[in-house]
Design a protein around this motif. Structure first.
Motif, PDB file in Angstrom:
ATOM      1  N   ARG A  98       0.857  -1.195   0.000  1.00  0.00           N
ATOM      2  CA  ARG A  98       0.000   0.000   0.000  1.00  0.00           C
ATOM      3  C   ARG A  98       0.893   1.245   0.000  1.00  0.00           C
ATOM      4  N   ALA A 121       0.027   8.463   7.865  1.00  0.00           N
ATOM      5  CA  ALA A 121      -0.398   7.096   7.556  1.00  0.00           C
ATOM      6  C   ALA A 121       0.798   6.165   7.412  1.00  0.00           C
ATOM      7  N   ASN A 142       2.167   5.439  10.993  1.00  0.00           N
ATOM      8  CA  ASN A 142       1.356   4.571  11.848  1.00  0.00           C
ATOM      9  C   ASN A 142       1.074   3.206  11.225  1.00  0.00           C
ATOM     10  N   THR A 161      -0.468   2.444   8.342  1.00  0.00           N
ATOM     11  CA  THR A 161      -1.630   2.301   7.465  1.00  0.00           C
ATOM     12  C   THR A 161      -1.198   2.026   6.029  1.00  0.00           C
ATOM     13  N   VAL A 162      -0.085   2.633   5.619  1.00  0.00           N
ATOM     14  CA  VAL A 162       0.496   2.377   4.298  1.00  0.00           C
ATOM     15  C   VAL A 162       1.957   1.981   4.488  1.00  0.00           C
TER      16      VAL A 162
END
Length: 275
Positions: free
Chosen positions: A153, A187, A190, A192-193
């Motif tokens: 991601r 992101a 943390n 997320t990606v």
């Protein structure tokens, strides 16, 4: 006979008044153009759509004032065309070009790459900046180069050159779109990606601040940055281009580049001929 003479006099009076109105309207239009030759929202003032988080191009300092290479360079260009009042307003990147096109702002200034698709919405000045695109990541993400991006991601800022490039070249990567760099970096930090695709200069700053690493730096000289303006403003575009070239030729551009991009290569076409 008397009635016919009255009609002739009335017709002559009407023709004279129409001619006088047309003449006065022409004078008024000429006066307006002289007072506001570039068709700005307010004469002698430039309202600029920009970004508050795209360091070192354009960002807000601790006092909330806009600064950065693009801000200082555009301010210098504005002075060269006779405008000292330049008001920068922060926007999401995706909203800059539509807002310029519909007349909400006079100019878009945010290291905006000139592309055929964007040129359908707005017009651009001559290019004034070129650079690199960077894949930024964490040490534990598993992303080490462009080839390892598949099935990961990756963050992109919506509407940017990076998003367009990623869509075309990173077809096996799951792209996650964000409104600005700060949201994308948050992101990444943390988890997320797994990576963030952004401009090289901005990536250098984020890498130093958050202990991130460059997985890839990709040259991007085919879409130099330009100032975005509404279409059908030839006088404004010509004035900006003349001022851009003057700033490059007297060394102002070079000084600002060395200030904001220390150690980065400088394209020869933007340097004084004497260099």
């Amino acid at each position: 006979m008397k009635s016919q003479n009255s009609f002739v006099k009335l017709a002559a009076a009407l023709i004279a008044s129409v001619s006088l109105f047309s003449l006065s309207s022409s004078f008024a239009t000429a006066a307006d153009k002289q007072a506001n030759p570039y068709g700005l929202i307010q004469p002698n003032e430039l309202r600029v759509a920009s970004l508050g988080d795209a360091k070192p191009y354009t960002f807000t300092d601790a006092s909330g004032n806009f600064t950065g290479f693009d801000v200082e360079f555009f301010t210098d260009v504005a002075k060269r065309i006779g405008i000292n009042k330049v008001v920068f307003i922060g926007q999401d990147f995706a909203g800059i070009l539509p807002s310029v096109a519909n007349g909400r702002y006079d100019v878009g200034v945010a290291a905006i790459g000139i592309t055929p698709a964007r040129s359908k919405t707005v017009d651009f000045s001559d290019g004034y900046l070129a650079g690199y695109l960077t894949v930024l990541t964490r040490k534990d993400s598993g992303v080490t180069d462009v080839n390892s991006l598949a099935k990961h991601r990756m963050a992109v800022v919506q509407g940017t050159l990076q998003e367009n490039y990623a869509v075309q070249h990173f077809t096996q990567t799951d792209l996650v779109r964000f409104p600005d760099n700060n949201a994308a970096i948050s992101a990444l930090n943390n988890g997320t990606v797994d990576a963030d695709f952004l401009d090289y200069e901005a990536a250098k700053d984020y890498a130093a601040r958050f202990n991130l690493i460059h997985a890839a730096d990709i040259p991007s000289f085919d879409a130099p940055a330009g100032f975005a303006i509404a279409k059908d403003k030839p006088e404004f575009k010509a004035a900006l281009n003349k001022a851009i070239q003057a700033s490059m030729q007297d060394g102002t551009w070079k000084k600002l580049y060395e200030k904001w991009f220390p150690g980065s290569p400088m394209p020869k076409q933007y340097l004084p001929k004497s260099s």
